[in-house]
Design a protein around this motif. Sequence first.
Motif, PDB file in Angstrom:
ATOM      1  N   SER A 102     -28.744 -43.752 103.918  1.00 37.50           N
ATOM      2  CA  SER A 102     -29.233 -44.176 102.598  1.00 37.50           C
ATOM      3  C   SER A 102     -30.650 -44.700 102.738  1.00 37.50           C
ATOM      4  O   SER A 102     -31.047 -45.164 103.802  1.00 37.50           O
ATOM      5  N   ALA A 103     -31.393 -44.614 101.650  1.00 36.15           N
ATOM      6  CA  ALA A 103     -32.764 -45.109 101.623  1.00 36.15           C
ATOM      7  C   ALA A 103     -33.174 -45.320 100.176  1.00 36.15           C
ATOM      8  O   ALA A 103     -32.580 -44.742  99.251  1.00 36.15           O
ATOM      9  N   SER A 104     -34.180 -46.128  99.972  1.00 35.88           N
ATOM     10  CA  SER A 104     -34.675 -46.402  98.622  1.00 35.88           C
ATOM     11  C   SER A 104     -35.132 -45.108  97.955  1.00 35.88           C
ATOM     12  O   SER A 104     -35.923 -44.348  98.518  1.00 35.88           O
ATOM     13  N   GLY A 105     -34.588 -44.843  96.785  1.00 37.67           N
ATOM     14  CA  GLY A 105     -34.948 -43.639  96.042  1.00 37.67           C
ATOM     15  C   GLY A 105     -34.162 -42.409  96.444  1.00 37.67           C
ATOM     16  O   GLY A 105     -34.349 -41.343  95.850  1.00 37.67           O
ATOM     17  N   ASN A 107     -30.434 -41.501  96.637  1.00 33.15           N
ATOM     18  CA  ASN A 107     -29.012 -41.786  96.411  1.00 33.15           C
ATOM     19  C   ASN A 107     -28.231 -40.499  96.676  1.00 33.15           C
ATOM     20  O   ASN A 107     -28.047 -39.661  95.803  1.00 33.15           O
ATOM     21  N   ASN A 111     -29.450 -38.092  93.892  1.00 34.29           N
ATOM     22  CA  ASN A 111     -29.810 -38.753  92.630  1.00 34.29           C
ATOM     23  C   ASN A 111     -29.164 -38.069  91.429  1.00 34.29           C
ATOM     24  O   ASN A 111     -29.782 -37.836  90.391  1.00 34.29           O
ATOM     25  N   ASN A 154     -38.085 -41.967 105.149  1.00 35.17           N
ATOM     26  CA  ASN A 154     -37.341 -42.137 103.888  1.00 35.17           C
ATOM     27  C   ASN A 154     -37.741 -41.118 102.823  1.00 35.17           C
ATOM     28  O   ASN A 154     -37.495 -41.320 101.628  1.00 35.17           O
TER      29      ASN A 154
END
Length: 540
Positions: free
Chosen positions: A422-425, A427, A440, A461
């Motif tokens: 997982s990472a920011s932005g 999903n 996302n 990321n």
Amino acid sequence: MRELSYKVIFVFVSVLSLLAPMTKSIAGEPPKDPILRIDTGMHVSGIRRVGIDAENRYLATGSNDKTVHVWELSSGRLLRILRPPIGDGNEGMIFAVAMSPDGRTIACSGWTGQNWDDMYSSIYFFDRESGRLIRRIKGISATVFNLAYSKDGMFIVASLWGTHGIRIYRTSDYSLIKEDRDYGSDGHGADFDISGRLVTTSWDGYIHLYDNNFQLIAKRKSPGGGKPYGVSFSPDGSKIAVGFDDSTKVDVLSGKDLSYLYSPDSNGVADGNLVAVSWSSDGSSLYAGGSYWNGSLSKRPIRKWINGGKGRYVDLPATDNTILHILPLKLGGVVFSSHDPAFGIFDAYDRKAIYKSPAIADYRNNRNGFLTSYDGSTVQFAYEVFGKSPARFSIPDRFLELNPESPNSILRSQILNTPITSASGLNIIDWEHAYSPKLNGTNLKLDRYEMSRSLAVLPDNQTFLLGTDWYLRLFDRYGNEKWKVSAPATAWAVNISGNGQLAMAAFGDGTIRWYRVRDGKELMALFPHNDRKRWVVWTP
């Protein structure tokens, strides 16, 4: 005491096309480049199908590893390895195998010939005694999922992918005598009865019954499930057993018109399936197996019902992975194959008379235990499912160490990292054992029936690696595919080096492979034999 480690590199390696000229394949011909293969004396990928002769002298096993092995059935002794033409990726994977009743001929097919024959498949016929390729049927319009000989050996049927149906050939001259394209999805099961009638299954939900002139008698769906898979005539042809890919049921149908008769007791089969079915040779018992797991047993079982499937049952502990095929033996009992890869025999008294287990490490259910160093030069894996029997391998040191977490471990001081999922932005969901992974909220594009298995996000990321049954796929943060490479087997685990330059994958054929992140080029491969001693490393 420190576990013993070994540096043995020249083990079990065979080059199939020795000193072949380095020329590219042309239309209608397989490639001539040398292809390095691992030969352990046992398959290194799932055994999809088996074939036996009428007298039960010989056994043929066909595998995703692109080989057919021939065994002495009474002892399990390897007699010969048949090697059909192969190529990169899926080319050469054997999904179907059958042996003529007299034991003279072995037929095999699958994803065979498509890479050089405009996506048309081939069926290869080998002389069992000499191992010589004696015939090739080409121009088949789809991947072949199953082959079956008639009881008199006069005919062979091929079940095909998609809506391409079945093809029936006369074995005296290998001419096509019948085809039925009225199929809505993949064909997987086929069986002949003693009178020459034929029954087949398709994932469109229908079972087809043909007379001995191959005219359709009946076409029906069965209540047990929507994707019928395995199918077996009772010895007298009066009943037909059907197993399903999407159900825990087994149905018994009328051999006359496919009307539903009854279903054996599936009590306790709460999940999984019973795809493979077979009657005993006298029809008194019915066997079934698949992905069903009985928690009270150490092995995945084959369920056996007495009284033709109407009586009580016993679960026979068979193997560790999904059971894929079951055939009856002349004197009672059955022979089975599985995805481990493994095969075995239960005799008429339910004793496991033979069991051949794989020589590969089992990387399943250990995604978070597949670790790598910052530069990717050291990896940690496990020899057994669920991360049991961990080990580390260092490329610079050419060193394999067992129990790397023990106080006396030489490699213990190295810092290894788990895969980032997982990472920011980013999903990313539904990527574990699923056909429709999402980024996302949007589906990532995979091929039909391609199942996602593993995931690793790169340190930037911005990109991520998806491991599937068929490919490694690198996507950017918008879901655009940057590259894909064919997987030699299911990618059970993937990881990325801390510097973001290397991708590693642990595959179902027992290999661990390193790839360049920039373009997906394979750089190196490791095969650790499951005896925990021997290993081999090679470069493309």
